[in-house]
Motif scaffolding. Structure first.
Motif, PDB file in Angstrom:
ATOM      1  N   GLN A 252     -15.742  -0.077  -4.484  1.00  0.00           N
ATOM      2  CA  GLN A 252     -15.374   1.166  -3.810  1.00  0.00           C
ATOM      3  C   GLN A 252     -13.920   1.063  -3.369  1.00  0.00           C
ATOM      4  O   GLN A 252     -13.512   0.052  -2.788  1.00  0.00           O
ATOM      5  CB  GLN A 252     -16.267   1.432  -2.592  1.00  0.00           C
ATOM      6  N   PHE A 253     -13.154   2.103  -3.635  1.00  0.00           N
ATOM      7  CA  PHE A 253     -11.736   2.159  -3.280  1.00  0.00           C
ATOM      8  C   PHE A 253     -11.619   2.767  -1.882  1.00  0.00           C
ATOM      9  O   PHE A 253     -11.904   3.947  -1.693  1.00  0.00           O
ATOM     10  CB  PHE A 253     -10.983   3.015  -4.300  1.00  0.00           C
ATOM     11  N   ARG A 254     -11.196   1.935  -0.901  1.00  0.00           N
ATOM     12  CA  ARG A 254     -11.069   2.387   0.473  1.00  0.00           C
ATOM     13  C   ARG A 254      -9.620   2.243   0.931  1.00  0.00           C
ATOM     14  O   ARG A 254      -9.134   1.122   1.119  1.00  0.00           O
ATOM     15  CB  ARG A 254     -11.995   1.583   1.383  1.00  0.00           C
ATOM     16  N   PRO A 255      -8.934   3.356   1.127  1.00  0.00           N
ATOM     17  CA  PRO A 255      -7.544   3.259   1.572  1.00  0.00           C
ATOM     18  C   PRO A 255      -7.462   2.936   3.058  1.00  0.00           C
ATOM     19  O   PRO A 255      -8.199   3.478   3.865  1.00  0.00           O
ATOM     20  CB  PRO A 255      -6.998   4.661   1.295  1.00  0.00           C
ATOM     21  N   THR A 256      -6.576   1.993   3.388  1.00  0.00           N
ATOM     22  CA  THR A 256      -6.317   1.696   4.797  1.00  0.00           C
ATOM     23  C   THR A 256      -4.914   2.144   5.198  1.00  0.00           C
ATOM     24  O   THR A 256      -4.615   2.211   6.386  1.00  0.00           O
ATOM     25  CB  THR A 256      -6.484   0.197   5.098  1.00  0.00           C
ATOM     26  N   LEU A 257      -4.081   2.415   4.208  1.00  0.00           N
ATOM     27  CA  LEU A 257      -2.727   2.899   4.453  1.00  0.00           C
ATOM     28  C   LEU A 257      -2.305   3.737   3.260  1.00  0.00           C
ATOM     29  O   LEU A 257      -2.491   3.315   2.106  1.00  0.00           O
ATOM     30  CB  LEU A 257      -1.760   1.719   4.622  1.00  0.00           C
ATOM     31  N   ILE A 258      -1.782   4.914   3.524  1.00  0.00           N
ATOM     32  CA  ILE A 258      -1.263   5.786   2.466  1.00  0.00           C
ATOM     33  C   ILE A 258       0.084   6.325   2.930  1.00  0.00           C
ATOM     34  O   ILE A 258       0.193   6.874   4.030  1.00  0.00           O
ATOM     35  CB  ILE A 258      -2.198   6.976   2.170  1.00  0.00           C
ATOM     36  N   VAL A 259       1.094   6.163   2.075  1.00  0.00           N
ATOM     37  CA  VAL A 259       2.420   6.711   2.347  1.00  0.00           C
ATOM     38  C   VAL A 259       2.777   7.608   1.166  1.00  0.00           C
ATOM     39  O   VAL A 259       2.744   7.172   0.012  1.00  0.00           O
ATOM     40  CB  VAL A 259       3.469   5.592   2.512  1.00  0.00           C
ATOM     41  N   CYS A 260       3.108   8.855   1.466  1.00  0.00           N
ATOM     42  CA  CYS A 260       3.472   9.811   0.417  1.00  0.00           C
ATOM     43  C   CYS A 260       4.945  10.160   0.548  1.00  0.00           C
ATOM     44  O   CYS A 260       5.401  10.581   1.617  1.00  0.00           O
ATOM     45  CB  CYS A 260       2.654  11.089   0.546  1.00  0.00           C
ATOM     46  N   GLU A 261       5.650   9.982  -0.532  1.00  0.00           N
ATOM     47  CA  GLU A 261       7.046  10.395  -0.649  1.00  0.00           C
ATOM     48  C   GLU A 261       7.171  10.957  -2.063  1.00  0.00           C
ATOM     49  O   GLU A 261       7.524  10.229  -2.989  1.00  0.00           O
ATOM     50  CB  GLU A 261       7.986   9.202  -0.429  1.00  0.00           C
ATOM     51  N   PRO A 262       6.810  12.236  -2.228  1.00  0.00           N
ATOM     52  CA  PRO A 262       6.734  12.811  -3.580  1.00  0.00           C
ATOM     53  C   PRO A 262       7.981  12.490  -4.411  1.00  0.00           C
ATOM     54  O   PRO A 262       9.086  12.534  -3.883  1.00  0.00           O
ATOM     55  CB  PRO A 262       6.624  14.312  -3.314  1.00  0.00           C
ATOM     56  N   PRO A 263       7.750  12.079  -5.641  1.00  0.00           N
ATOM     57  CA  PRO A 263       6.493  12.090  -6.410  1.00  0.00           C
ATOM     58  C   PRO A 263       5.689  10.797  -6.314  1.00  0.00           C
ATOM     59  O   PRO A 263       4.850  10.529  -7.171  1.00  0.00           O
ATOM     60  CB  PRO A 263       6.989  12.302  -7.838  1.00  0.00           C
ATOM     61  N   PHE A 264       5.907   9.993  -5.266  1.00  0.00           N
ATOM     62  CA  PHE A 264       5.234   8.700  -5.158  1.00  0.00           C
ATOM     63  C   PHE A 264       4.184   8.690  -4.062  1.00  0.00           C
ATOM     64  O   PHE A 264       4.339   9.340  -3.031  1.00  0.00           O
ATOM     65  CB  PHE A 264       6.253   7.584  -4.874  1.00  0.00           C
ATOM     66  N   VAL A 265       3.136   7.884  -4.294  1.00  0.00           N
ATOM     67  CA  VAL A 265       2.148   7.540  -3.285  1.00  0.00           C
ATOM     68  C   VAL A 265       2.050   6.021  -3.297  1.00  0.00           C
ATOM     69  O   VAL A 265       1.888   5.415  -4.364  1.00  0.00           O
ATOM     70  CB  VAL A 265       0.761   8.151  -3.589  1.00  0.00           C
ATOM     71  N   ALA A 266       2.159   5.414  -2.126  1.00  0.00           N
ATOM     72  CA  ALA A 266       1.950   3.974  -1.983  1.00  0.00           C
ATOM     73  C   ALA A 266       0.741   3.796  -1.080  1.00  0.00           C
ATOM     74  O   ALA A 266       0.581   4.524  -0.096  1.00  0.00           O
ATOM     75  CB  ALA A 266       3.176   3.309  -1.372  1.00  0.00           C
ATOM     76  N   ALA A 267      -0.104   2.839  -1.445  1.00  0.00           N
ATOM     77  CA  ALA A 267      -1.330   2.655  -0.664  1.00  0.00           C
ATOM     78  C   ALA A 267      -1.718   1.185  -0.586  1.00  0.00           C
ATOM     79  O   ALA A 267      -1.393   0.391  -1.468  1.00  0.00           O
ATOM     80  CB  ALA A 267      -2.472   3.449  -1.297  1.00  0.00           C
ATOM     81  N   ARG A 268      -2.398   0.879   0.486  1.00  0.00           N
ATOM     82  CA  ARG A 268      -3.077  -0.407   0.620  1.00  0.00           C
ATOM     83  C   ARG A 268      -4.556  -0.065   0.562  1.00  0.00           C
ATOM     84  O   ARG A 268      -5.059   0.719   1.377  1.00  0.00           O
ATOM     85  CB  ARG A 268      -2.731  -1.076   1.936  1.00  0.00           C
ATOM     86  N   LEU A 269      -5.228  -0.629  -0.419  1.00  0.00           N
ATOM     87  CA  LEU A 269      -6.652  -0.402  -0.603  1.00  0.00           C
ATOM     88  C   LEU A 269      -7.401  -1.670  -0.214  1.00  0.00           C
ATOM     89  O   LEU A 269      -6.965  -2.772  -0.550  1.00  0.00           O
ATOM     90  CB  LEU A 269      -6.954  -0.040  -2.060  1.00  0.00           C
ATOM     91  N   GLU A 270      -8.496  -1.509   0.486  1.00  0.00           N
ATOM     92  CA  GLU A 270      -9.324  -2.643   0.894  1.00  0.00           C
ATOM     93  C   GLU A 270     -10.625  -2.614   0.107  1.00  0.00           C
ATOM     94  O   GLU A 270     -11.232  -1.553  -0.068  1.00  0.00           O
ATOM     95  CB  GLU A 270      -9.639  -2.569   2.390  1.00  0.00           C
ATOM     96  N   PHE A 271     -11.033  -3.787  -0.335  1.00  0.00           N
ATOM     97  CA  PHE A 271     -12.261  -3.916  -1.105  1.00  0.00           C
ATOM     98  C   PHE A 271     -13.134  -4.999  -0.485  1.00  0.00           C
ATOM     99  O   PHE A 271     -12.647  -6.079  -0.160  1.00  0.00           O
ATOM    100  CB  PHE A 271     -11.959  -4.324  -2.552  1.00  0.00           C
TER     101      PHE A 271
END
Length: 132
Positions: free
Chosen positions: A59-78
């Motif tokens: 399961q993909f669970r985001p703990t951090l999402i940063v959006c700076e279009p056209p980019f998305v950066a994320a930390r996913l916890e598994f």
């Protein structure tokens, strides 16, 4: 703040978690690249299907999402239970917890490039603690 790109990304994660492969084309471009490799939508789908086959409780669970279009950066916890080898490590049904740091580039509302790094060291530490 919920932005349209953040909403799109969260819908993409929901698609993955539901394994709704027929919906993947709503989120991933036909010419998608993953870590510099041209996968296209078909290769991307195959990679995800293989991931879920190897890790049925993924399961993909985001703990951090940063959006700076056209980019998305994320930390996913598994927290998951790979059936056999994972990243060259013998997991064999042990539950492990790790993170992924991932950056996506979107064009025309779809993912065209993905750069991903998994925290293999966190898994190695868990295995070492459990080993006799």
């Amino acid at each position: 703040m919920i932005t349209p790109l953040r909403e799109k990304y969260l819908a993409y994660l929901d698609c993955l978690n539901r394994q709704a492969w027929d919906e993947l084309s709503n989120f991933v471009s036909d010419n998608a690249h993953h870590n510099g490799r041209p996968f296209g939508l078909t290769g991307y789908r195959q990679m995800l299907i293989r991931d879920f086959k190897d890790i049925p409780d993924l399961q993909f669970r985001p703990t951090l999402i940063v959006c700076e279009p056209p980019f998305v950066a994320a930390r996913l916890e598994f927290t998951c239970t790979p059936a056999g080898d994972f990243l060259g490590l013998q997991i064999d049904g042990q539950t492990i917890t790790f993170s992924e740091h991932v950056t996506y580039e979107f064009e025309d509302g779809k993912i065209v490039r993905v750069w991903s790094i998994l925290d293999k060291l966190a898994i190695e530490k868990q295995i070492a603690i459990r080993s006799p």
